[in-house]
Design an enzyme around this catalytic site. Structure first.
Site, mmCIF file in Angstrom:
data_model
loop_
_atom_site.group_PDB
_atom_site.id
_atom_site.type_symbol
_atom_site.label_atom_id
_atom_site.label_comp_id
_atom_site.label_asym_id
_atom_site.label_seq_id
_atom_site.Cartn_x
_atom_site.Cartn_y
_atom_site.Cartn_z
ATOM 1 N N ALA A 61 0.831 -1.201 0.000
ATOM 2 C CA ALA A 61 0.000 0.000 0.000
ATOM 3 C C ALA A 61 0.866 1.252 0.000
ATOM 4 O O ALA A 61 2.012 1.235 0.446
ATOM 5 C CB ALA A 61 -0.921 -0.003 1.216
ATOM 6 N N GLU A 123 2.752 -5.456 7.718
ATOM 7 C CA GLU A 123 1.743 -4.512 8.215
ATOM 8 C C GLU A 123 1.783 -4.339 9.734
ATOM 9 O O GLU A 123 1.502 -3.252 10.254
ATOM 10 C CB GLU A 123 0.342 -4.967 7.793
ATOM 11 C CG GLU A 123 0.008 -4.741 6.333
ATOM 12 C CD GLU A 123 0.445 -5.881 5.440
ATOM 13 O OE1 GLU A 123 0.057 -5.906 4.261
ATOM 14 O OE2 GLU A 123 1.190 -6.770 5.928
#
Length: 720
Positions: A61, A123
């Site tokens: 991302a 993450e």
């Protein structure tokens, strides 16, 4: 963006283009969605290969979009469309597939990786979990235990390890895209039912409940209060116990909680702050990152105690040739044995030959004459260090950098002993020097920008987070640590037990409390430093009631008194705590210390009072923060990010709290100010509790967010 071209007749090649890491920004997601639609609707395209440009598959991302209103195609439906396609989709992974990039690859039917590629779901290091199906697909692909290990730590694996785990189907040393295209052609038209990971069940795991119970216990212990690793375990448990759609719903619920949390904000702040500290400038405007560093091919380390040995190993691992100097023959022999062992163990872990030939040993300081850079790592004594720097100035070749691994001493004074003070800089390593990531690069009043640039660049080569700081007693880290440690001892005097102090700060997120850390480091280190600065006045353990005031301020002699009783810490088997043997690691409350403290308070006329964890936390942490504001006032650190990265990487500050200055911004500066004023009124003899001018100025300015502090800092500095 993503570009679709036709290759080998019937293969649609989709290339992600968003340098440097092809992050999944809005434009890239739009591009992928559009090109996939064209490829799937084109009857002449029989199979699809997805790759990245410039030798990188996808870094995940786009973190710059976090906290903004994100529009455009959502990643999860896009990945689901890939997986449900009747046309085979192959991921050609070069460079790396991280986070959403790996989740994208897991949606493909096959994955082919270059041998030098790395893969992972990091993450959790940003306070999140892999929420585009990663927590649900990976356990189904490689099993619960292996998936837990990767997801809860955020660690990366090599392509070879990924093949062993089953994440990728093939590893190649050839052109990955060409291999993937050829492979895609070979499977065109074949059934894909078994290749859709979301339709699979997790591989059977014996005693699943026990596995998750053990994993949760381990994660809670390691996380030290961080939410994301716990949520990752919960998400993987959903994959193992629920149908895929319900697991995805649970993943989304957990992610929603994490995404807006203060911990996620703190960890993402750390991500950007770590990069910001590399862009250093002095108050005069000199910048290291625009100054060309000197070439360094050889170095020397003088003094081969514990720190010196670690520094040798760190330098050798960068490929430098290193001269290791120790004048004491036995110490030299011991150091050679220890350094050799560290290099051999490190090389064995990497599967390479140890670079033993890159280090030579000498008992003569004359042997450093030809090196490009010298790191002095002798005992923390100004007189000894001054003598060495005077010698080095006469011995070393012109242009050689002279660096001191000092933790507190005046770099300008050391530089004054040399012919070229502009070539002198501090390089403050943290023990163990070959492991700890922080390096404080201390510029003196006459250090050149080129010299600082060289030290910063060398730190980067060693894999360090290098932070440039100004010259003062203790620099940034140890200057701030001093009042923090003072408060811990003051509260012990007032009635708190060592265990209450340490347990409170461990619960806050520290790896170890301050008194336990003192035992680990050695109580005698600070004792000797205090002797050198004249802080000891002769009235400590030998006096029935040693003075609690030194040099015009409150002082706790407890650490000095413990040393005088032979309680030097872990190495002596006793300090603030009791250990089963000298060098033992298990700390136990010591009845002797309790009796000693009772007698000390009685002699001082002190009545023990009840102190709770909230007071411990506020007095220790807010005093630390207050000194950080004073550091910023004085221009010793360029900004709050510098302080925060020093504390995260050098002082075990809990990363999920973002660093002490970020934590202050989250608590609210008005609250920090109010509590400091409260404790200052209760302890008027403790100057470190006096709120800094900068803190008062920031509160008066409306408590601005941390990224706006620099404007106020400049105003305060201009008035100094």
């Amino acid at each position: 963006m993503a570009q679709l071209i036709r290759v080998a007749g019937s293969v649609g090649l989709i290339t992600l283009q968003n340098p440097p890491v092809n992050a999944l920004s809005l434009a890239v997601r739009v591009g992928i969605t559009d090109t996939l639609k064209r490829a799937f609707n084109d009857p002449t395209v029989k199979c699809v290969v997805i790759c990245g440009s410039n030798g990188m598959f996808c870094g995940g991302a786009d973190i710059k979009e976090f906290g903004t209103k994100i529009g455009g195609p959502v990643l999860i439906p896009m990945i689901n469309d890939i997986e449900s396609s009747d046309k085979p989709v192959v991921a050609a992974i070069e460079g790396g597939a991280f986070g959403g990039g790996l989740e994208l690859a897991l949606g493909c039917h096959y994955r082919i990786a270059h041998s030098k590629a790395m893969l992972g779901l990091p993450e959790v290091t940003l306070g999140l979990l892999p929420a585009a199906g990663g927590s649900q697909r990976l356990p189904r692909l490689i099993g619960v235990s292996a998936a837990l290990s990767l997801i809860t730590t955020g660690s990366h694996v090599t392509a070879a390890k990924a093949l062993q785990l089953g994440i990728v189907d093939q590893v190649t040393d050839q052109n990955t895209v060409e291999v993937a295209v050829k492979f895609a052609l070979s499977i065109a038209g074949k059934p894909l039912d078994t290749r859709r990971i979301s339709t699979l069940s997790c591989p059977p795991t014996p005693d699943l409940d026990a596995l998750f119970e053990g994993a949760m216990q381990m994660v809670r212990q390691r996380a030290r209060g961080a939410m994301a690793p716990v949520a990752c375990v919960q998400a993987v448990r959903a994959a193992a116990t629920l149908p895929y759609e319900q697991g995805m719903q649970r993943e989304a619920e957990l992610m929603a909680t994490l995404f807006t949390s203060g911990q996620a904000r703190a960890l993402q702040y750390c991500f950007f702050a770590q990069r910001a500290v590399a862009k250093w400038s002095t108050l005069s405007g000199d910048r290291w990152d625009t100054s060309k560093p000197k070439a360094v091919q050889s170095a020397a380390v003088i003094g081969l105690g514990t720190m010196g040995r670690g520094i040798v190993v760190a330098l050798v691992r960068t490929g430098l040739t290193v001269v290791a100097v120790e004048t004491q023959e036995k110490q030299l022999a011991d150091a050679k044995k220890e350094i050799t062992g560290m290099l051999e163990r490190g090389a064995a872990r990497q599967g390479v030959a140890p670079p033993l030939a890159n280090v030579t040993y000498s008992s003569s300081i004359q042997s450093v004459a030809g090196v490009d850079l010298v790191v002095e790592a002798v005992f923390e004594d100004m007189g000894i260090k001054e003598k060495i720097f005077k010698q080095l100035s006469a011995i070393c070749k012109p242009g050689a950098l002279l660096c001191s691994n000092t933790s507190t001493l005046d770099i300008g004074r050391l530089a004054s002993q040399t012919r070229h003070p502009e070539l002198v800089v501090g390089m403050h390593f943290f023990a163990p020097a070959h492991v700890m990531k922080l390096l404080e690069v201390v510029y003196g009043p006459r250090s050149s920008a080129e010299t600082v640039a060289t030290a910063m660049q060398l730190g980067k080569r060693m894999g360090k987070v290098s932070v440039a700081v100004g010259n003062c007693q203790g620099f940034v880290g140890n200057r701030m640590l001093s009042p923090f440690m003072d408060q811990a001892q003051f509260m012990v005097e007032e009635g708190a037990s060592p265990e209450l102090i340490d347990d409170t700060l461990v619960e806050f997120g520290y790896v170890m409390g301050p008194l336990r850390m003192s035992d680990l480091s050695g109580l005698d280190i600070g004792w000797r430093i205090r002797k050198g600065t004249g802080m000891l006045d002769g009235s400590s353990g030998g006096s029935p009631a040693p003075s609690r005031f030194r040099q015009g301020r409150r002082y706790s002699p407890l650490g000095d008194m413990l040393c005088e009783h032979g309680r030097l810490g872990q190495k002596a088997g006793k300090g603030w705590y009791l250990y089963d043997k000298p060098g033992g690691r298990v700390a136990k409350p010591d009845p002797w210390v309790r009796t000693f403290l009772e007698g000390y308070r009685a002699r001082q006329g002190l009545v023990a009072r009840c102190i709770d964890g909230q007071e411990v936390l506020e007095r220790c942490v807010y005093t630390l923060i207050n000194e950080g504001f004073k550091v910023l006032e004085d221009g010793i650190a360029a900004g709050p990010e510098d302080i925060d990265m020093i504390y995260v990487f050098g002082y075990s500050w809990p990363r999920h709290r973002g660093g002490p200055m970020f934590y202050a911004s989250m608590v609210g500066l008005p609250k920090v100010l109010e509590r400091l004023e409260h404790y200052r009124r209760a302890n008027p003899d403790v100057p470190s509790l006096e709120p800094s001018r900068l803190l008062r100025k920031l509160v008066a300015s409306g408590n601005p967010p941390i990224y706006q502090w620099r404007k106020v800092i400049k105003q305060v500095r201009s008035q100094l």
